[in-house]
Scaffold this active site. Structure first.
Site, PDB file in Angstrom:
ATOM      1  N   TRP A  35       0.835  -1.215   0.000  1.00  0.00           N
ATOM      2  CA  TRP A  35       0.000   0.000   0.000  1.00  0.00           C
ATOM      3  C   TRP A  35       0.865   1.259   0.000  1.00  0.00           C
ATOM      4  CZ3 TRP A  35      -4.879   2.188   0.508  1.00  0.00           C
ATOM      5  CH2 TRP A  35      -4.931   3.456   1.093  1.00  0.00           C
ATOM      6  N   ASN A  37       0.168   5.790   0.293  1.00  0.00           N
ATOM      7  CA  ASN A  37      -0.636   7.006   0.137  1.00  0.00           C
ATOM      8  C   ASN A  37       0.296   8.202  -0.068  1.00  0.00           C
ATOM      9  OD1 ASN A  37      -0.888   6.130   3.182  1.00  0.00           O
ATOM     10  ND2 ASN A  37      -1.328   8.283   3.338  1.00  0.00           N
ATOM     11  N   ASP A  38       0.177   9.280   0.656  1.00  0.00           N
ATOM     12  CA  ASP A  38       0.784  10.565   0.292  1.00  0.00           C
ATOM     13  C   ASP A  38       2.238  10.506  -0.204  1.00  0.00           C
ATOM     14  OD1 ASP A  38      -1.410  10.969   1.901  1.00  0.00           O
ATOM     15  OD2 ASP A  38      -0.369  12.158   3.392  1.00  0.00           O
ATOM     16  N   GLN A  54       4.096   7.540   1.912  1.00  0.00           N
ATOM     17  CA  GLN A  54       3.451   6.832   3.014  1.00  0.00           C
ATOM     18  C   GLN A  54       3.244   5.381   2.588  1.00  0.00           C
ATOM     19  OE1 GLN A  54       1.929   8.369   6.343  1.00  0.00           O
ATOM     20  NE2 GLN A  54       4.001   8.849   5.701  1.00  0.00           N
ATOM     21  N   TRP A  62      -4.229   0.765   4.371  1.00  0.00           N
ATOM     22  CA  TRP A  62      -3.557   1.693   5.278  1.00  0.00           C
ATOM     23  C   TRP A  62      -3.305   0.987   6.601  1.00  0.00           C
ATOM     24  CZ3 TRP A  62      -4.334   4.416   9.911  1.00  0.00           C
ATOM     25  CH2 TRP A  62      -3.449   5.490  10.106  1.00  0.00           C
ATOM     26  N   PHE A  94       4.473   9.546   9.795  1.00  0.00           N
ATOM     27  CA  PHE A  94       3.482  10.190   8.936  1.00  0.00           C
ATOM     28  C   PHE A  94       4.160  11.159   7.965  1.00  0.00           C
ATOM     29  CE2 PHE A  94      -0.979   9.829  11.120  1.00  0.00           C
ATOM     30  CZ  PHE A  94      -0.898   8.452  11.043  1.00  0.00           C
ATOM     31  N   ARG A 165       0.385  17.967  12.015  1.00  0.00           N
ATOM     32  CA  ARG A 165       1.161  17.064  11.158  1.00  0.00           C
ATOM     33  C   ARG A 165       1.488  17.652   9.789  1.00  0.00           C
ATOM     34  NH1 ARG A 165      -3.914  14.685  11.793  1.00  0.00           N
ATOM     35  NH2 ARG A 165      -5.165  14.448   9.915  1.00  0.00           N
ATOM     36  N   ASP A 166       2.208  16.823   9.015  1.00  0.00           N
ATOM     37  CA  ASP A 166       2.501  17.035   7.593  1.00  0.00           C
ATOM     38  C   ASP A 166       3.386  18.250   7.327  1.00  0.00           C
ATOM     39  OD1 ASP A 166       0.766  14.904   7.486  1.00  0.00           O
ATOM     40  OD2 ASP A 166      -0.943  16.065   6.752  1.00  0.00           O
ATOM     41  N   GLU A 219      -5.061  18.896   5.577  1.00  0.00           N
ATOM     42  CA  GLU A 219      -3.857  18.061   5.660  1.00  0.00           C
ATOM     43  C   GLU A 219      -2.856  18.504   4.588  1.00  0.00           C
ATOM     44  OE1 GLU A 219      -5.423  13.861   7.453  1.00  0.00           O
ATOM     45  OE2 GLU A 219      -5.694  14.049   5.315  1.00  0.00           O
ATOM     46  N   TRP A 311      -9.739   9.104   0.052  1.00  0.00           N
ATOM     47  CA  TRP A 311      -9.908   8.383   1.310  1.00  0.00           C
ATOM     48  C   TRP A 311     -11.275   7.712   1.417  1.00  0.00           C
ATOM     49  CZ3 TRP A 311      -6.253   6.319   3.657  1.00  0.00           C
ATOM     50  CH2 TRP A 311      -5.024   6.950   3.836  1.00  0.00           C
TER      51      TRP A 311
HETATM   52  C1  FRU Z   1      -3.164  12.451   4.440  1.00  0.00           C
HETATM   53  C2  FRU Z   1      -2.735  11.851   5.765  1.00  0.00           C
HETATM   54  C3  FRU Z   1      -1.752  12.778   6.462  1.00  0.00           C
HETATM   55  C4  FRU Z   1      -0.993  11.853   7.338  1.00  0.00           C
HETATM   56  C5  FRU Z   1      -0.907  10.607   6.496  1.00  0.00           C
HETATM   57  C6  FRU Z   1      -0.942   9.318   7.263  1.00  0.00           C
HETATM   58  O1  FRU Z   1      -3.557  11.526   3.495  1.00  0.00           O
HETATM   59  O2  FRU Z   1      -3.861  11.592   6.577  1.00  0.00           O
HETATM   60  O3  FRU Z   1      -2.375  13.855   7.148  1.00  0.00           O
HETATM   61  O4  FRU Z   1       0.259  12.356   7.682  1.00  0.00           O
HETATM   62  O5  FRU Z   1      -2.011  10.639   5.608  1.00  0.00           O
HETATM   63  O6  FRU Z   1      -0.756   8.224   6.421  1.00  0.00           O
END
Ligand code: FRU
Length: 472
Positions: A35, A37-38, A54, A62, A94, A165-166, A219, A311
């Site tokens: 998997w 993501n970001d 991610q 996830w 993250f 975060r981020d 985010e 999401w």
């Molecule tokens: C966005 C998010 C971020 C976080 C990450 C966790 O898609 O929710 O805010 O850092 O994914 O996987």
């Protein structure tokens, strides 16, 4: 925050596995067998583009998050490497960014070395002494990104928040400049700005928001300058992802135009003004989230990557064992539109050599009274059909994926999504359509609007034809 990961429905995986090979894209990065993501830590250094991401290194949904790692020299061919920053029982890793600390401000580098420094969010787990807290931490590499060491005094920025975060970090100014971090207080719908001279100590500077789309949490912010065409000026672009509540439903990415003085971002005109507002969606499709830009791209180019999923259903898409892809790399520029507004235009970085990626460039009638359908199909009635419709009266382009193969794995997936026709001459609209495995990206009138969608046809979408459609 992410929805609770859902396990694939019993029996779904073998079927999906059989269907997957033609769905894996070529120029859109996917993890080998896990998997993602970001996009994280986008950085150009020593001739190499680094894409961290991610990654659940243990599965196809996830879960415990690490930073996966891939590199490229041409932005379309990516090689996946070992996980760069693995999760631990106490800490999920993250999203965040990476910089080349060429002035050795943090002191990590020895003589002749340049430290690459990753700034990421430590999401502390229930096994830690600070369950649920999110704080900003560092890891560094002294071998051009091959191996990474966590900083011993992590975290470096901790407000005691569970929704902080981020971090996107970049250098502002010249030799006597400073580091800037933009991050989110997600639930407050706020971008928070911090500054530092050494990456280790951070001081609060300002906040921005809530503003424009605030139905969901904020985010993955980014902040960067772009040249204003025909002038010596720059405008700053603040990118903020939103989940849910985006233009097509679920998660999506918006941007604001304004100014930044090293401390405070000031938006030009916001939506409560009676004048046209200087914010927009970076993409009108359902599958473009968490888009951020590369630090230190050559020639001042502003290059971005988004996560090509949503999401609402990201954990349910029918591929296996890999799940989710990145968007193409896009180059961003400002364009002055016929209505006087500045907008961000996006141009895809496409493969130069022959490849399995299909790129269609079309000029489609879109004058008042025109309604034209661009139909993509596999040539087999059961393979799947994707319809892109231009409506000269409504001034919209819509993308209908409801009849394109597997759609019923989640109720939010079968969708018809629309983008405005902004540019063009009023008579025709230019479309660049990129089809690559399970990802379709549509660039309208030089990328003044884009639509990114996942599709899961039973057979590859290989043919395209135009159909004038009857008046409604
Ligand atoms: C966005 C998010 C971020 C976080 C990450 C966790 O898609 O929710 O805010 O850092 O994914 O996987």
């Amino acid at each position: 925050m992410n929805p609770t990961p859902t396990a694939p429905a019993p029996g779904a995986e073998p079927l999906a596995a059989a269907a997957t090979p033609h769905l894996r894209p070529v120029a859109h990065f996917t993890a080998r067998d896990t998997w993602l993501n970001d996009p994280n830590g986008l950085l150009h250094h020593a001739g190499v583009y680094h894409l961290f991401f991610q990654n659940n290194r243990e599965g196809s949904t996830w879960g415990p998050m690490s930073w996966g790692h891939a590199t490229s020299t041409d932005l379309v061919t990516w090689s996946e490497h070992e996980v760069a920053i693995p999760n631990t029982p106490e800490e999920n890793v993250f999203s965040g960014s990476a910089v080349a600390d060429v002035r050795n401000t943090a002191g990590f580098a020895g003589p002749g070395q340049t430290a690459l420094v990753a700034v990421y969010t430590s999401a502390y787990t229930s096994a830690s002494s600070r369950p649920g807290i999110q704080a900003q931490s560092l890891a560094y590499s002294l071998d051009d990104g091959r191996s990474w060491t966590r900083y011993a005094d992590n975290p470096v920025l901790d407000t005691g928040s569970s929704d902080f975060r981020d971090p996107k970090v970049f250098w502002y100014g010249g030799d006597d400049g400073h580091w800037v971090m933009v991050a989110v207080q997600a639930v407050d719908r706020q971008v928070v700005v911090y500054s530092s001279t050494d990456l280790l100590h951070w001081a609060p500077e300002s906040t921005f928001g809530p503003a424009h789309a605030v139905e969901g949490i904020w985010e993955c912010p980014d902040l960067f300058p772009l040249a204003v065409p025909g002038t010596d000026d720059t405008k700053w672009v603040l990118v903020v992802s939103l989940n849910p509540g985006a233009v097509a439903g679920g998660s999506g990415t918006q941007y604001f135009l304004g100014d930044f003085d090293g401390s405070t971002f000031t938006a030009d005109r916001l939506c409560d003004s009676t004048e046209p507002a200087d914010h927009d969606w970076l993409d009108y499709g359902r599958d473009y989230y968490a888009a951020v830009s590369f630090n230190d791209a050559p020639d001042g180019r502003r290059l971005t990557i988004g996560w090509a999923s949503n999401w609402d259903y990201a954990n349910d898409t029918p591929t296996h064992p890999w799940r989710s892809a990145m968007s193409l790399v896009r180059e961003l520029r400002l364009v002055r539109c016929p209505d006087g507004r500045l907008r961000v235009a996006q141009h895809p970085v496409l493969p130069q050599a022959p490849s399995a990626v299909r790129v269609f460039d079309l000029e489609v009638p879109s004058a008042p009274g025109d309604r034209t359908e661009v139909v993509l199909s596999s040539g087999d009635p059961d393979g799947g059909t994707l319809t892109i419709a231009l409506d000269g009266d409504e001034r919209t382009v819509t993308l209908d994926r409801t009849r394109c193969g597997a759609v019923d794995f989640h109720p939010a997936f079968p969708s018809v999504d629309a983008a405005p026709l902004i540019g063009g001459d009023g008579a025709t609209t230019h479309l660049t359509i990129v089809v690559d495995g399970c990802i379709v990206e549509v660039y309208v009138d030089g990328g003044l609007a884009t639509l990114t969608q996942q599709v899961f046809p039973h057979q590859p979408l290989t043919t395209l034809h135009l159909e004038p459609s009857p008046a409604r």
